[in-house]
Design a protein around this motif. Sequence first.
Motif, PDB file in Angstrom:
ATOM      1  N   ARG A 150      35.999  40.663 -50.777  1.00  0.00           N
ATOM      2  CA  ARG A 150      34.850  40.816 -51.654  1.00  0.00           C
ATOM      3  C   ARG A 150      34.343  42.250 -51.515  1.00  0.00           C
ATOM      4  O   ARG A 150      34.284  42.795 -50.408  1.00  0.00           O
ATOM      5  CB  ARG A 150      33.756  39.836 -51.229  1.00  0.00           C
ATOM      6  N   THR A 152      31.221  44.919 -52.353  1.00  0.00           N
ATOM      7  CA  THR A 152      29.875  45.233 -52.814  1.00  0.00           C
ATOM      8  C   THR A 152      29.787  46.736 -53.021  1.00  0.00           C
ATOM      9  O   THR A 152      29.984  47.509 -52.074  1.00  0.00           O
ATOM     10  CB  THR A 152      28.803  44.775 -51.807  1.00  0.00           C
ATOM     11  N   THR A 162      28.823  43.140 -57.169  1.00  0.00           N
ATOM     12  CA  THR A 162      29.827  42.549 -56.296  1.00  0.00           C
ATOM     13  C   THR A 162      30.983  42.020 -57.125  1.00  0.00           C
ATOM     14  O   THR A 162      30.775  41.378 -58.153  1.00  0.00           O
ATOM     15  CB  THR A 162      29.219  41.409 -55.457  1.00  0.00           C
ATOM     16  N   THR A 170      33.538  40.466 -46.848  1.00  0.00           N
ATOM     17  CA  THR A 170      32.965  41.488 -47.731  1.00  0.00           C
ATOM     18  C   THR A 170      33.049  42.870 -47.115  1.00  0.00           C
ATOM     19  O   THR A 170      32.780  43.058 -45.925  1.00  0.00           O
ATOM     20  CB  THR A 170      31.498  41.160 -48.047  1.00  0.00           C
TER      21      THR A 170
END
Length: 214
Positions: A150, A152, A162, A170
Amino acid sequence: MSNHALAERHRLARLLTAAGPNAPTLCAGWTTRDLAAHLVIRERRPDAAAGLRVGALADWTRRVQDEYAERPYEELVRLFRSGPPVYSPFALPGADEAANTVEYYVHAEDVVRAAEDWAPQPVPPGRAEALWRRLPLIARLEAGRRSPVRLTLAHPDGRSLTVGPAGAPTVHLTGEPAELVLFTYGRGAHTALTVDGAPDALEALRHVLPLPPR
């Protein structure tokens, strides 16, 4: 109304002229001559430009680009600087601005940041905001579909977005919109971004998308 694509077109033409035909770029295997040929066929040869997205046509695109690359370099830069011909899809009202603001910014930086002593240059506020507005779409299409983690992507002013697989670890990347745009297009090793994440997540990401040097 600002025309960011036009401004970036002229900046890129100046950079190509200053660099000459044999300078390196961040486009793997391409010199500035190859990049100039790519820019010209993209808007002047729709039959060949299709191969930039359609794999089955890639050989045809490569053949046409190689033919254009044999032309005088000054002619290629002049054709690019003069803008799309009337038959080009990019000549439709608003098409150049919508399709080329990011394209020309990234390729301009491909020339700038291929040099050993590159440093990020200030981006006009309006253009930086235009890049940020386009970032959600290109992040999903370019980085989000390839990333195993993930992502961001954070603006210094606190805004963020995101992308990437839900539930995955993340990685946080913070920087100016222009730097984030370059990361999404695989130029992360040549960006001034702050990166944070678990070591295994960072290692997994590096296998598909370059990150700034440790």
